[in-house]
Design a protein around this motif. Structure first.
Motif, mmCIF file in Angstrom:
data_model
loop_
_atom_site.group_PDB
_atom_site.id
_atom_site.type_symbol
_atom_site.label_atom_id
_atom_site.label_comp_id
_atom_site.label_asym_id
_atom_site.label_seq_id
_atom_site.Cartn_x
_atom_site.Cartn_y
_atom_site.Cartn_z
ATOM 1 N N ARG A 1 39.417 -14.130 22.263
ATOM 2 C CA ARG A 1 40.667 -14.891 22.173
ATOM 3 C C ARG A 1 41.310 -15.092 23.537
ATOM 4 O O ARG A 1 42.510 -14.906 23.733
ATOM 5 C CB ARG A 1 41.644 -14.195 21.215
ATOM 6 C CG ARG A 1 41.090 -14.054 19.810
ATOM 7 C CD ARG A 1 42.042 -13.378 18.867
ATOM 8 N NE ARG A 1 41.418 -13.135 17.584
ATOM 9 C CZ ARG A 1 42.026 -12.578 16.545
ATOM 10 N NH1 ARG A 1 43.289 -12.203 16.651
ATOM 11 N NH2 ARG A 1 41.385 -12.379 15.410
ATOM 12 N N GLY A 2 40.486 -15.480 24.496
ATOM 13 C CA GLY A 2 40.989 -15.799 25.821
ATOM 14 C C GLY A 2 41.211 -14.611 26.723
ATOM 15 O O GLY A 2 41.726 -14.772 27.832
ATOM 16 N N GLN A 3 40.838 -13.414 26.289
ATOM 17 C CA GLN A 3 41.002 -12.222 27.111
ATOM 18 C C GLN A 3 39.637 -11.625 27.453
ATOM 19 O O GLN A 3 38.706 -11.697 26.649
ATOM 20 C CB GLN A 3 41.823 -11.152 26.391
ATOM 21 C CG GLN A 3 43.278 -11.495 26.171
ATOM 22 C CD GLN A 3 44.022 -10.321 25.544
ATOM 23 O OE1 GLN A 3 43.445 -9.488 24.857
ATOM 24 N NE2 GLN A 3 45.325 -10.250 25.798
ATOM 25 N N ILE A 4 39.528 -11.047 28.672
ATOM 26 C CA ILE A 4 38.382 -10.201 28.991
ATOM 27 C C ILE A 4 38.755 -8.790 28.558
ATOM 28 O O ILE A 4 39.779 -8.247 28.991
ATOM 29 C CB ILE A 4 38.068 -10.216 30.500
ATOM 30 C CG1 ILE A 4 37.589 -11.607 30.940
ATOM 31 C CG2 ILE A 4 36.997 -9.171 30.823
ATOM 32 C CD1 ILE A 4 37.335 -11.705 32.437
ATOM 33 N N ILE A 5 37.958 -8.206 27.679
ATOM 34 C CA ILE A 5 38.192 -6.849 27.187
ATOM 35 C C ILE A 5 37.151 -5.923 27.798
ATOM 36 O O ILE A 5 35.950 -6.152 27.657
ATOM 37 C CB ILE A 5 38.099 -6.775 25.650
ATOM 38 C CG1 ILE A 5 38.902 -7.902 24.987
ATOM 39 C CG2 ILE A 5 38.544 -5.402 25.160
ATOM 40 C CD1 ILE A 5 40.378 -7.815 25.186
ATOM 41 N N LEU A 6 37.604 -4.879 28.504
ATOM 42 C CA LEU A 6 36.721 -3.828 29.010
ATOM 43 C C LEU A 6 36.877 -2.617 28.102
ATOM 44 O O LEU A 6 38.002 -2.220 27.764
ATOM 45 C CB LEU A 6 37.082 -3.456 30.450
ATOM 46 C CG LEU A 6 36.989 -4.557 31.509
ATOM 47 C CD1 LEU A 6 37.351 -3.989 32.881
ATOM 48 C CD2 LEU A 6 35.592 -5.161 31.538
ATOM 49 N N LEU A 7 35.743 -2.009 27.715
ATOM 50 C CA LEU A 7 35.749 -0.900 26.771
ATOM 51 C C LEU A 7 35.057 0.318 27.376
ATOM 52 O O LEU A 7 33.978 0.200 27.961
ATOM 53 C CB LEU A 7 35.036 -1.296 25.478
ATOM 54 C CG LEU A 7 35.629 -2.494 24.726
ATOM 55 C CD1 LEU A 7 34.599 -3.098 23.800
ATOM 56 C CD2 LEU A 7 36.845 -2.056 23.940
#
Length: 230
Positions: free
Chosen positions: A192-198
């Protein structure tokens, strides 16, 4: 008796209004669905193009599956038509009208469906799906994380190597800032338009694009972290 009649009339009117709203929603869905859609696994490792048509078919409407569908997603061999069931279910169905897979809309233009024993599948507007895939391809490569003053604190590489449903591998480069090394992200995704780092522990950092084509960690702070493409 007069009060009872008023209450009864109000209940009937309310039910009628609900029925009209449901009919309108169903009609709207039938009008909006015809067109080309991408049917895929959640991580888009297997995809096929489905063309939903407005032409009537037995117990529904006609559709076309591209030839590659049956090889990519074997269950599609049973799909012969589509229909709208209930208020908001888009059904891809077999010759008897039974569901091969039912989809419900989770956000504008994106539907999710579950096949028991197989998992979740996505039905998404084809143009939007290809645009998202292109955007994701543009994310792959080397990045630098810097503070708000421009001081570099870490380097990392986003890859397209699958690391579980929807996620891909990310690698930190040596000599990262202690806070980032402790977070130690191992996976990433575009959501949704975000870069998610996990991290391995399941902690997530979100980065959003700002007006300067940079990706800032959110929520913003007095000492922000910014991702820059190298």
């Amino acid at each position: 008796m007069g009060v009872l009649r008023v209450v009864t009339f109000a209940v009937v009117a309310c039910l009628a209004a609900i029925g009209i709203a449901q009919a309108q929603d169903t009609t709207t869905l039938k009008k909006e669905m015809p067109g080309q859609w991408e049917l895929s696994t959640t991580e888009r490792s297997k995809t096929c193009v489905v063309t939903l048509k407005a032409d009537a078919a037995a117990q529904g409407f006609k559709l076309e599956l591209e030839p590659a569908c049956k090889a990519a997603l074997p269950f599609t061999k049973d799909i012969v038509a589509w229909s709208v069931r209930g208020l908001d279910i888009v059904r891809l169905q077999d010759a008897s009208g039974e569901a091969v897979i039912d989809f419900t809309e989770v956000e504008a233009g994106i539907f999710e469906g579950l096949r028991q024993g197989e998992g979740v599948y996505i039905l998404q507007d084809l143009a939007a799906a290809r645009s998202m895939a292109k955007s994701m391809d543009q994310m792959i490569g080397d990045w630098s994380i810097v503070r708000g003053n421009g001081q570099p604190v870490c380097g990392l590489t986003l890859t397209n190597t699958e690391a579980g449903p929807d996620n891909f591998q990310v690698f930190l480069k040596p000599k990262c800032d202690a806070a980032i090394a402790q977070f130690n992200p191992t996976q990433w995704r575009l959501d949704r338009g975000q870069i998610i780092l996990l991290s391995k522990a399941g902690e997530a950092w979100q980065f959003e694009a700002d007006d300067n084509a940079q990706w800032r960690r959110v929520p913003d702070t007095a000492d922000p972290l910014i991702m820059l493409r190298q």
